[in-house]
Motif scaffolding. Structure first.
Motif, PDB file in Angstrom:
ATOM      1  N   PRO A 279       6.153   2.631  67.338  1.00 34.61           N
ATOM      2  CA  PRO A 279       5.448   2.591  68.620  1.00 34.61           C
ATOM      3  C   PRO A 279       5.099   1.160  69.007  1.00 34.61           C
ATOM      4  O   PRO A 279       5.049   0.272  68.148  1.00 34.61           O
ATOM      5  CB  PRO A 279       4.184   3.419  68.350  1.00 34.61           C
ATOM      6  CG  PRO A 279       3.992   3.377  66.871  1.00 34.61           C
ATOM      7  CD  PRO A 279       5.364   3.281  66.280  1.00 34.61           C
ATOM      8  N   PRO A 280       4.885   0.916  70.278  1.00 40.88           N
ATOM      9  CA  PRO A 280       4.595  -0.450  70.728  1.00 40.88           C
ATOM     10  C   PRO A 280       3.201  -0.909  70.301  1.00 40.88           C
ATOM     11  O   PRO A 280       2.349  -0.115  69.921  1.00 40.88           O
ATOM     12  CB  PRO A 280       4.686  -0.331  72.251  1.00 40.88           C
ATOM     13  CG  PRO A 280       4.313   1.092  72.534  1.00 40.88           C
ATOM     14  CD  PRO A 280       4.875   1.886  71.385  1.00 40.88           C
ATOM     15  N   MET A 281       3.021  -2.202  70.357  1.00 42.49           N
ATOM     16  CA  MET A 281       1.693  -2.787  70.204  1.00 42.49           C
ATOM     17  C   MET A 281       0.939  -2.589  71.522  1.00 42.49           C
ATOM     18  O   MET A 281       1.449  -2.914  72.596  1.00 42.49           O
ATOM     19  CB  MET A 281       1.819  -4.287  69.902  1.00 42.49           C
ATOM     20  CG  MET A 281       0.521  -5.062  70.013  1.00 42.49           C
ATOM     21  SD  MET A 281      -0.607  -4.683  68.677  1.00 42.49           S
ATOM     22  CE  MET A 281      -2.113  -5.473  69.281  1.00 42.49           C
ATOM     23  N   LEU A 282      -0.255  -2.031  71.443  1.00 41.18           N
ATOM     24  CA  LEU A 282      -1.062  -1.791  72.641  1.00 41.18           C
ATOM     25  C   LEU A 282      -2.319  -2.655  72.595  1.00 41.18           C
ATOM     26  O   LEU A 282      -3.052  -2.652  71.605  1.00 41.18           O
ATOM     27  CB  LEU A 282      -1.463  -0.317  72.741  1.00 41.18           C
ATOM     28  CG  LEU A 282      -2.402   0.042  73.899  1.00 41.18           C
ATOM     29  CD1 LEU A 282      -1.746  -0.232  75.252  1.00 41.18           C
ATOM     30  CD2 LEU A 282      -2.850   1.509  73.811  1.00 41.18           C
ATOM     31  N   ARG A 283      -2.546  -3.367  73.670  1.00 38.87           N
ATOM     32  CA  ARG A 283      -3.751  -4.182  73.796  1.00 38.87           C
ATOM     33  C   ARG A 283      -4.481  -3.762  75.069  1.00 38.87           C
ATOM     34  O   ARG A 283      -3.867  -3.674  76.140  1.00 38.87           O
ATOM     35  CB  ARG A 283      -3.362  -5.665  73.872  1.00 38.87           C
ATOM     36  CG  ARG A 283      -4.525  -6.623  73.694  1.00 38.87           C
ATOM     37  CD  ARG A 283      -4.036  -7.969  73.186  1.00 38.87           C
ATOM     38  NE  ARG A 283      -3.145  -8.630  74.110  1.00 38.87           N
ATOM     39  CZ  ARG A 283      -3.530  -9.656  74.894  1.00 38.87           C
ATOM     40  NH1 ARG A 283      -4.762 -10.086  74.877  1.00 38.87           N
ATOM     41  NH2 ARG A 283      -2.646 -10.232  75.691  1.00 38.87           N
ATOM     42  N   ILE A 284      -5.758  -3.477  74.952  1.00 37.33           N
ATOM     43  CA  ILE A 284      -6.572  -3.128  76.116  1.00 37.33           C
ATOM     44  C   ILE A 284      -7.648  -4.192  76.299  1.00 37.33           C
ATOM     45  O   ILE A 284      -8.435  -4.458  75.383  1.00 37.33           O
ATOM     46  CB  ILE A 284      -7.234  -1.744  75.968  1.00 37.33           C
ATOM     47  CG1 ILE A 284      -6.166  -0.640  75.946  1.00 37.33           C
ATOM     48  CG2 ILE A 284      -8.225  -1.492  77.109  1.00 37.33           C
ATOM     49  CD1 ILE A 284      -6.733   0.766  75.793  1.00 37.33           C
ATOM     50  N   THR A 285      -7.640  -4.814  77.466  1.00 38.75           N
ATOM     51  CA  THR A 285      -8.736  -5.685  77.873  1.00 38.75           C
ATOM     52  C   THR A 285      -9.593  -4.886  78.844  1.00 38.75           C
ATOM     53  O   THR A 285      -9.102  -4.419  79.872  1.00 38.75           O
ATOM     54  CB  THR A 285      -8.219  -6.965  78.545  1.00 38.75           C
ATOM     55  OG1 THR A 285      -7.433  -7.707  77.603  1.00 38.75           O
ATOM     56  CG2 THR A 285      -9.381  -7.835  79.018  1.00 38.75           C
ATOM     57  N   ALA A 286     -10.856  -4.702  78.480  1.00 35.01           N
ATOM     58  CA  ALA A 286     -11.721  -3.785  79.227  1.00 35.01           C
ATOM     59  C   ALA A 286     -12.948  -4.502  79.759  1.00 35.01           C
ATOM     60  O   ALA A 286     -13.638  -5.207  79.018  1.00 35.01           O
ATOM     61  CB  ALA A 286     -12.157  -2.631  78.320  1.00 35.01           C
ATOM     62  N   THR A 287     -13.213  -4.324  81.038  1.00 35.33           N
ATOM     63  CA  THR A 287     -14.419  -4.909  81.624  1.00 35.33           C
ATOM     64  C   THR A 287     -15.538  -3.877  81.667  1.00 35.33           C
ATOM     65  O   THR A 287     -15.304  -2.667  81.690  1.00 35.33           O
ATOM     66  CB  THR A 287     -14.174  -5.436  83.051  1.00 35.33           C
ATOM     67  OG1 THR A 287     -14.102  -4.324  83.965  1.00 35.33           O
ATOM     68  CG2 THR A 287     -12.895  -6.250  83.129  1.00 35.33           C
TER      69      THR A 287
ATOM     70  N   ARG B  87      -0.413   0.227  66.475  1.00 34.99           N
ATOM     71  CA  ARG B  87      -0.972  -1.137  66.447  1.00 34.99           C
ATOM     72  C   ARG B  87      -1.797  -1.336  67.721  1.00 34.99           C
ATOM     73  O   ARG B  87      -1.312  -1.102  68.821  1.00 34.99           O
ATOM     74  CB  ARG B  87       0.147  -2.174  66.366  1.00 34.99           C
ATOM     75  CG  ARG B  87       0.914  -2.165  65.037  1.00 34.99           C
ATOM     76  CD  ARG B  87       2.121  -3.074  65.123  1.00 34.99           C
ATOM     77  NE  ARG B  87       3.094  -2.578  66.098  1.00 34.99           N
ATOM     78  CZ  ARG B  87       3.975  -3.337  66.726  1.00 34.99           C
ATOM     79  NH1 ARG B  87       3.998  -4.648  66.524  1.00 34.99           N
ATOM     80  NH2 ARG B  87       4.836  -2.811  67.583  1.00 34.99           N
ATOM     81  N   PHE B  88      -3.033  -1.799  67.547  1.00 33.83           N
ATOM     82  CA  PHE B  88      -3.961  -1.770  68.680  1.00 33.83           C
ATOM     83  C   PHE B  88      -4.943  -2.923  68.592  1.00 33.83           C
ATOM     84  O   PHE B  88      -5.436  -3.275  67.514  1.00 33.83           O
ATOM     85  CB  PHE B  88      -4.722  -0.441  68.674  1.00 33.83           C
ATOM     86  CG  PHE B  88      -5.729  -0.302  69.791  1.00 33.83           C
ATOM     87  CD1 PHE B  88      -5.318  -0.074  71.097  1.00 33.83           C
ATOM     88  CD2 PHE B  88      -7.095  -0.401  69.530  1.00 33.83           C
ATOM     89  CE1 PHE B  88      -6.253   0.045  72.124  1.00 33.83           C
ATOM     90  CE2 PHE B  88      -8.035  -0.266  70.546  1.00 33.83           C
ATOM     91  CZ  PHE B  88      -7.602  -0.047  71.847  1.00 33.83           C
ATOM     92  N   GLN B  89      -5.226  -3.497  69.764  1.00 29.70           N
ATOM     93  CA  GLN B  89      -6.278  -4.505  69.888  1.00 29.70           C
ATOM     94  C   GLN B  89      -7.135  -4.162  71.104  1.00 29.70           C
ATOM     95  O   GLN B  89      -6.619  -3.696  72.126  1.00 29.70           O
ATOM     96  CB  GLN B  89      -5.687  -5.911  70.060  1.00 29.70           C
ATOM     97  CG  GLN B  89      -4.961  -6.452  68.845  1.00 29.70           C
ATOM     98  CD  GLN B  89      -4.380  -7.836  69.105  1.00 29.70           C
ATOM     99  OE1 GLN B  89      -4.601  -8.435  70.165  1.00 29.70           O
ATOM    100  NE2 GLN B  89      -3.629  -8.353  68.132  1.00 29.70           N
ATOM    101  N   PHE B  90      -8.421  -4.418  70.963  1.00 30.16           N
ATOM    102  CA  PHE B  90      -9.357  -4.154  72.062  1.00 30.16           C
ATOM    103  C   PHE B  90     -10.142  -5.420  72.338  1.00 30.16           C
ATOM    104  O   PHE B  90     -10.752  -6.002  71.431  1.00 30.16           O
ATOM    105  CB  PHE B  90     -10.311  -3.017  71.686  1.00 30.16           C
ATOM    106  CG  PHE B  90     -11.261  -2.630  72.792  1.00 30.16           C
ATOM    107  CD1 PHE B  90     -10.879  -1.725  73.775  1.00 30.16           C
ATOM    108  CD2 PHE B  90     -12.538  -3.185  72.858  1.00 30.16           C
ATOM    109  CE1 PHE B  90     -11.753  -1.364  74.797  1.00 30.16           C
ATOM    110  CE2 PHE B  90     -13.420  -2.831  73.884  1.00 30.16           C
ATOM    111  CZ  PHE B  90     -13.026  -1.925  74.847  1.00 30.16           C
ATOM    112  N   HIS B  91     -10.123  -5.853  73.591  1.00 32.67           N
ATOM    113  CA  HIS B  91     -10.843  -7.056  73.983  1.00 32.67           C
ATOM    114  C   HIS B  91     -11.861  -6.710  75.078  1.00 32.67           C
ATOM    115  O   HIS B  91     -11.474  -6.432  76.216  1.00 32.67           O
ATOM    116  CB  HIS B  91      -9.871  -8.126  74.498  1.00 32.67           C
ATOM    117  CG  HIS B  91      -8.898  -8.597  73.477  1.00 32.67           C
ATOM    118  ND1 HIS B  91      -9.236  -9.475  72.472  1.00 32.67           N
ATOM    119  CD2 HIS B  91      -7.593  -8.306  73.283  1.00 32.67           C
ATOM    120  CE1 HIS B  91      -8.182  -9.702  71.711  1.00 32.67           C
ATOM    121  NE2 HIS B  91      -7.172  -8.992  72.186  1.00 32.67           N
TER     122      HIS B  91
END
Length: 375
Positions: A143-151, A175-179
């Motif tokens: 699966p793809p790398m997912l990154r969420i930038t959340a305001t 794979r996941f990142q949360f900013h």
């Protein structure tokens, strides 16, 4: 009684405060939080008119009235959180918006894409993303790398949301990142910058604006237009937009009230038809969530008026003038929305309609929410 609400608004507009006060007393006496949908609706509007009347009557004229301040205490924020979760359960509006926006994102991004970045404006509690994460984990391997930038404007909610999504990603092997991106001022445009957002050239960017754009409207649309030009410059694969289908941004108070009365009549009727009379969740949603919106639309003015909903056609004009083109929502998106209603909100009153390549959800013949996709 709804006609009396309009009559009361006319009296306030003419600064006939004594007559308006008498009429509000009649409306309050003959309405109830626990009656039928009309009585409950009238009760909420009578409360909002009373707040406006108290605000205006302390000044010499309507043109000098001060704004109504909406209570934003910590206890109210906690109540609003609980109410948002109830709203997501007892009405299809939020889940419909999330589901349809997610499908638009999935269709806009190639299956072979190895890195996806979602920029989510006002993520709330992140309820939208677990279904999308699961779909991404299942449609390709690896699966793809997912990154969420959340305001958001609450650091605690942002932190908890990021933790929940990160733990869920682990269960999927995603794979996941949360900013988190804390917004401490009203000027969202100051943070829309490729360097500040740490955009990567190998990522497919999706921008999500669910029930968000109307918050950027003020007395004019300059801030919103700047926002649209800035996100267009980020070159996203897709921009998903969901909004209430109503014109609550009319500069004339009386016009706003008439439009709001029409819109929320359908909302309250839908709750009446689909929930039991003694439903605590319905009472909370009507009082806290929709009640807060009604107070804002009816009682607030100037910079303190935040619920500036507009109809799809108004958003379309602004988006096209900012260089965006509408992306047609697929037949599968319509099929998914139909399945959502059939499984979780079984009522013949809810209606789906495709118009202008966008999807609308309404009650009976009144459209209440729209979801559209742009590039």
């Amino acid at each position: 009684m709804p006609q009396l609400l309009i009559r009361c608004a006319e009296l306030i507009s003419r600064s006939d405060f004594s007559a308006a006060h008498r009429l509000i007393s009649i409306l309050s006496t003959n309405s109830s939080l626990y009656g039928d949908s009309t009585e409950r609706l009238v009760h909420q509007f009578a409360k909002a008119l009373s707040l406006r009347l108290n605000n205006f009557s302390s000044f010499s004229g309507a043109s000098t009235a001060g704004p109504v301040a909406i209570n934003t205490s910590a206890s109210l924020a906690s109540t609003s959180t609980s109410c948002y979760l109830s709203l997501n359960q007892v009405t299809p509006f939020i889940r419909f918006s999330h589901l349809t926006a997610n499908q638009a994102i999935l269709e806009a991004i190639d299956e072979g894409q190895q890195a996806i970045h979602i920029l989510d404006f006002d993520i709330m509690h992140g309820l939208q993303w677990p279904p999308l994460m699961q779909a991404l984990a299942e449609r390709s391997y690896p699966p793809p790398m997912l990154r969420i930038t959340a305001t958001g404007n609450d650091p605690n909610i942002l932190h908890r949301t990021g933790d929940r999504l990160s733990k869920f990603a682990q269960t999927l092997g995603l794979r996941f990142q949360f900013h988190p991106l804390l917004i401490v001022s009203n000027d969202i445009n100051c943070i829309i910058d490729p360097l500040a957002l740490a955009l990567h050239p190998d990522e497919a960017l999706a921008i999500n604006c669910v029930l968000y754009l109307h918050k950027l409207l003020k007395e004019d649309s300059r801030g919103l237009r700047l926002f649209l030009h800035k996100i267009k410059a980020l070159n996203p694969k897709v921009v998903t937009i969901a909004e209430q289908e109503a014109n609550h941004n009319h500069p004339v108070f009386l016009q706003r009230l008439v439009e709001a009365l029409d819109h929320y009549t359908s909302v309250f009727d839908s709750l009446e038809a689909t929930l039991p009379p003694n439903s605590r969740e319905r009472l909370a949603v009507e009082q806290v969530w929709f009640g807060r919106e009604i107070v804002d639309i009816v009682a607030a003015e100037g910079v303190n008026r935040r619920e500036r909903h507009q109809r799809y056609e108004a958003w379309e004009v602004m988006l096209r003038s900012s260089g965006f083109s509408n992306v047609s929502l697929s037949p599968f998106a319509l099929s998914q929305a139909k399945l959502l209603l059939r499984l979780h909100y079984p009522s013949e009153g809810y209606k789906l309609q495709i118009r202008n390549d966008s999807l609308f959800l309404g009650w009976q013949n009144r459209a209440l929410f729209s979801v559209s996709s742009w590039h």
